[in-house]
Motif scaffolding. Structure first.
Motif, PDB file in Angstrom:
ATOM      1  N   ARG A   1       1.532   4.425 -14.859  1.00 28.97           N
ATOM      2  CA  ARG A   1       2.441   4.358 -13.714  1.00 28.97           C
ATOM      3  C   ARG A   1       2.132   3.157 -12.830  1.00 28.97           C
ATOM      4  NH1 ARG A   1       1.783   9.160 -12.422  1.00 28.97           N
ATOM      5  NH2 ARG A   1       0.417   9.050 -10.587  1.00 28.97           N
ATOM      6  N   LEU A   2       0.852   2.925 -12.570  1.00 29.61           N
ATOM      7  CA  LEU A   2       0.469   1.761 -11.771  1.00 29.61           C
ATOM      8  C   LEU A   2       0.883   0.459 -12.449  1.00 29.61           C
ATOM      9  CD1 LEU A   2      -3.119   2.823 -10.611  1.00 29.61           C
ATOM     10  CD2 LEU A   2      -1.078   2.676  -9.178  1.00 29.61           C
TER      11      LEU A   2
ATOM     12  N   LEU B   1      -1.709   7.934 -14.759  1.00 33.88           N
ATOM     13  CA  LEU B   1      -1.749   7.147 -13.521  1.00 33.88           C
ATOM     14  C   LEU B   1      -1.849   5.664 -13.841  1.00 33.88           C
ATOM     15  CD1 LEU B   1      -2.020   6.798 -10.462  1.00 33.88           C
ATOM     16  CD2 LEU B   1      -4.472   7.302 -10.689  1.00 33.88           C
TER      17      LEU B   1
ATOM     18  N   HIS C   1       0.810  -1.210   0.000  1.00 37.03           N
ATOM     19  CA  HIS C   1       0.000   0.000   0.000  1.00 37.03           C
ATOM     20  C   HIS C   1       0.848   1.266   0.000  1.00 37.03           C
ATOM     21  CE1 HIS C   1      -2.284  -3.354   1.676  1.00 37.03           C
ATOM     22  NE2 HIS C   1      -3.278  -2.857   0.976  1.00 37.03           N
ATOM     23  N   ARG C   2       2.141   1.130   0.290  1.00 34.37           N
ATOM     24  CA  ARG C   2       3.056   2.264   0.249  1.00 34.37           C
ATOM     25  C   ARG C   2       3.977   2.222  -0.954  1.00 34.37           C
ATOM     26  NH1 ARG C   2       2.537   0.477   5.501  1.00 34.37           N
ATOM     27  NH2 ARG C   2       4.349  -0.901   5.348  1.00 34.37           N
ATOM     28  N   SER C   3       3.756   1.245  -1.844  1.00 35.24           N
ATOM     29  CA  SER C   3       4.676   1.021  -2.963  1.00 35.24           C
ATOM     30  C   SER C   3       4.397   1.890  -4.170  1.00 35.24           C
ATOM     31  CB  SER C   3       4.586  -0.454  -3.396  1.00 35.24           C
ATOM     32  OG  SER C   3       3.302  -0.718  -3.959  1.00 35.24           O
ATOM     33  N   GLY C   4       3.195   2.449  -4.259  1.00 36.91           N
ATOM     34  CA  GLY C   4       2.811   3.167  -5.471  1.00 36.91           C
ATOM     35  C   GLY C   4       2.453   2.244  -6.609  1.00 36.91           C
TER      36      GLY C   4
ATOM     37  N   ARG D   1       4.803   0.070 -12.170  1.00 35.93           N
ATOM     38  CA  ARG D   1       5.244  -0.241 -10.807  1.00 35.93           C
ATOM     39  C   ARG D   1       4.717  -1.598 -10.356  1.00 35.93           C
ATOM     40  NH1 ARG D   1       4.539   5.682  -7.771  1.00 35.93           N
ATOM     41  NH2 ARG D   1       6.191   6.741  -8.953  1.00 35.93           N
TER      42      ARG D   1
ATOM     43  N   ALA E   1      -3.574   1.453  -6.607  1.00 36.15           N
ATOM     44  CA  ALA E   1      -4.405   2.550  -6.115  1.00 36.15           C
ATOM     45  C   ALA E   1      -5.208   2.029  -4.936  1.00 36.15           C
ATOM     46  CB  ALA E   1      -5.331   3.056  -7.219  1.00 36.15           C
TER      47      ALA E   1
END
Length: 394
Positions: free
Chosen positions: A360-361, A357, A327-330, A364, A333
């Motif tokens: 990017r998701l 977005l 949840h902190r990894s980016g 990552r 969502a």
């Protein structure tokens, strides 16, 4: 590794086929991956005779007898209460196994169940700290030379209850990406009659009340006001060890009625169980994967890892404790509230509205999922087996 260098393992697990049980699916993947690193695994499902008295006790005894006949180097039990229909009797398995063969137990579910449930907590704690009995696994965890956990939550719970050292081996995607995945995804979109350019949301995994599908269906009216052609594909089977056939049928009927009540019946498709190639196509077809679990999503979800490995922008709910590194990894969502259709609609709508977005998701997510692969899982298991058996690398 060949010939006599191969490690021979018996792997007891629940009786359900892969289309009804996530642990059985995990075992099937693990067996194939271990074969590639020099470990020969014989799966040993505990199959109770239907409606027979003490059927799980008989199934446990028969599984132990089969293990003894195999003459393996090591026994590795895959444990989840739901896999054994919440019977505590498979926890007796160590009493019937050969004492000279190391025992390993992987706990796939842990921390919320006890059998018998009426025993006072302080007495459970006394038994567990003495390594005599575990409230969830019976003799399995206390008798094991090593306990494998797949996530931080189970690691903390096992250590706190029993003081038993654990070995952390994360999960891997339960569906692997395929070279023709993008083409298969486009074909699937055409099969379900999705108009060109229409956004497709996909839920993937076993369908169960705790997966939050009710709330996802409830979010569709708001999302369709901005995206009138939006569709939802619920890709997964209803019947499982955790949701027997009659209950599964009733839940599917409930969800179907809910789509009519919200006026979105034309926008929702329930696929039922999909074989791996079709599941991969469904993931590739998605504009956004949505996993709105009512307890939150963590890295112990094979469905999550599959979505990330397929490069799909993914929306998840957050657990009570604020989540793990996921949840902190980016890489995902995060919906700030669980069991909340408005919060779901807000987060999914934000992702749908922002192509940058989504890219990017996706990027990552792929990067994160690359660290959770079956060859790594298999190597970690093999190395654990070698240590327990006193074998050296080479």
């Amino acid at each position: 590794m060949v010939g006599d260098d191969r490690i021979r393992v018996a792997m007891p697990h629940g009786p359900a086929p892969v289309d009804r049980d996530g642990v059985s699916d995990y075992v099937a993947h693990l067996v194939r991956a271990l074969d590639d690193v020099g470990v020969t695994v014989t799966p040993v499902p505990l199959r109770p005779a239907d409606r027979a008295p003490l059927r799980w006790l008989t199934a446990t005894a028969r599984a132990a007898e089969r293990v003894r006949r195999l003459g393996v180097d090591l026994v590795h039990v895959q444990f989840a209460p739901s896999a054994y229909r919440f019977s505590g009797l498979p926890g007796l398995l160590p009493f019937r196994l050969p004492g000279t063969v190391p025992l390993v137990t992987t706990v796939h579910e842990y921390g919320s169940w006890a059998v018998p449930s009426w025993l006072p907590g302080p007495l459970w704690s006394l038994l567990e700290r003495a390594r005599l009995w575990d409230r969830e696994t019976g003799r399995l965890v206390p008798a094991s030379a090593a306990v494998v956990v797949t996530n931080d939550g189970h690691d903390v719970a096992v250590r706190a209850r029993t003081g038993t050292p654990t070995v952390r081996v994360p999960l891997a995607p339960n569906v692997t990406d395929r070279p023709d995945g993008s083409t298969a995804g486009r074909r699937l979109r055409a099969e379900i009659g999705l108009p060109a350019g229409a956004p497709l949301l996909v839920f993937f995994g076993f369908v169960h009340p705790v997966k939050g599908i009710r709330h996802l269906i409830g979010a569709l009216p708001a999302l369709r006001r901005e995206h009138p052609e939006l569709r939802l594909l619920v890709a997964g089977g209803f019947t499982s060890q955790a949701l027997p056939e009659a209950e599964a049928r009733a839940f599917r009927d409930e969800l179907t009625a809910l789509t009519h009540r919200h006026g979105v019946a034309d926008a929702v498709t329930f696929t039922g169980y999909l074989p791996p190639e079709r599941a991969s196509a469904a993931l590739h077809a998605a504009d956004v994967v949505v996993l709105p679990f009512t307890a939150g999503v963590t890295l112990k979800s094979g469905a999550l890892l599959a979505a990330l490995a397929h490069g799909r922008p993914t929306v998840v709910t957050v657990p009570d404790d604020g989540g793990d590194g996921l949840h902190r990894s980016g890489a995902v969502a995060v919906v700030p509230e669980r069991r909340d259709s408005d919060a779901l609609a807000g987060t999914v709508g934000r992702v749908l509205a922002d192509p940058a977005l989504r890219r990017r998701l996706a990027e990552r997510g792929r990067t994160l999922a690359a660290g959770y692969a079956w060859p790594r899982v298999a190597t970690a298991h093999r190395d654990l087996y070698r240590r327990l058996l006193g074998r050296h690398d080479g």
